[in-house]
Design a protein around this motif. Structure first.
Motif: not given
Length: 317
Positions: A167, A172, A178-180, A184-185, A194
């Motif tokens: 992650a 932003t 925000r943790d992604i 999802a990348i 990103l």
């Protein structure tokens, strides 16, 4: 905070913001703020003109403040920290962000490491090896920061960043943390798609291993890099992406372009896909040399070489 030169007017033509906008953007920042700062020391090439201001935020809250204030004033931000970067001779307008104060690393349950975006990859690898955690051996010898390696999906013949990434923590463009999840990348060759923002931390999923075996792989790959790459001279790593089913370095060597020079910029005699700074190379020298190599490859081999190197900033006059 070093605000030397803060009363001087911006001396570079073509900017879309005023010096008062920059001052407002950095107001209240607790980290280091340096005006008219040369950028050569922030790149592995040791090349680059000045930034209007370089900011080293004290922490994530500092970054949130900087992002929010810069956006409100229309001042662009640019983050340095990767190795595949050439900054042009007139530098970068706006605010350059360096994450040198965000360097913490910690181990979490489940063979997970969390690292701040400014942590150096060599430091991170050493931390993992000491804890017998495998999964980062591919990065042995990469000198960039964790954030830079995520953004460019750094890699070698042994693997790449996406292989270990769990992650990303991002501030932003609107100043929100925000943790992604890595799932999802979208990742590409030397690129992670990103959202706009600043990578301030990453979680890496590693695995328990045998310390001596991990050390052996790291040492073997470091020896391989020392034997095949010009690590004693400033460079930005591989300049060109490899064509499909071929190697840019092989093409350059086959056409006897190793050793070609423009000023103090030289196609490495050790590895054809590296351009090195022999001492006082300018960005203009590197760009001219890139052009010579690309034209020769296109003319003699019929192959267009695409850049892996990222070129930013304003060209000299």
């Amino acid at each position: 905070m070093n605000r030397a030169g803060s009363r001087r007017r911006t001396k570079h033509a073509g900017t879309k913001f005023r010096k008062t906008d920059i001052l407002a953007a950095v107001a209240g920042i607790r980290g280091a703020v340096r005006f008219d700062a040369p950028l050569d020391s922030y790149t592995s090439f040791k090349i680059g003109g000045p930034a209007d201001v370089v900011v080293e935020p004290a922490d994530v809250e500092d970054i949130r403040r900087l992002v929010t204030q810069a956006r409100a004033r229309g001042v662009p931000l640019f983050v340095v920290g990767g190795t595949n970067l050439l900054i042009r001779d007139r530098g970068i307008r706006g605010i350059v962000v360096h994450l040198g104060k965000l360097r913490a690393i910690r181990e979490e349950p489940g063979e997970i490491l969390y690292a701040d975006g400014g942590a150096g990859m060599p430091t991170l690898i050493g931390y993992a090896v000491r804890r017998a955690l495998a999964g980062l051996e591919w990065a042995a010898g990469i000198p960039g920061t964790v954030a830079g390696c995520v953004v460019m999906n750094a890699g070698t013949r042994l693997g790449e960043m996406k292989d270990a990434l769990k992650a990303v923590r991002l501030v932003t463009a609107s100043g929100v943390v925000r943790d992604i999840p890595a799932s999802a990348i979208p990742f590409e060759y030397r690129r992670a798609r990103l959202p706009k923002g600043i990578v301030v931390g990453v979680w890496l999923q590693l695995r328990k291993g045998i310390k001596k075996d991990i050390e052996r792989v790291v040492k073997e790959y470091l020896h391989y890099r020392r034997d095949t790459q010009p690590l004693t001279l400033p460079s930005a790593g591989c300049v060109f992406k490899n064509p499909i089913n071929d190697s840019a370095g092989r093409l350059i060597e086959t056409l006897k372009l190793k050793g070609l020079r423009v000023g103090d910029a030289e196609v490495s005699t050790r590895h054809g896909n590296f351009i090195v700074n022999r001492g006082h190379a300018r960005a203009a020298d590197v760009v001219a040399l890139i052009g010579k190599v690309r034209r020769a490859i296109k003319r003699q081999a019929g192959v267009r070489l695409d850049l892996e190197l990222r070129i930013v900033g304003e060209a000299g006059r």
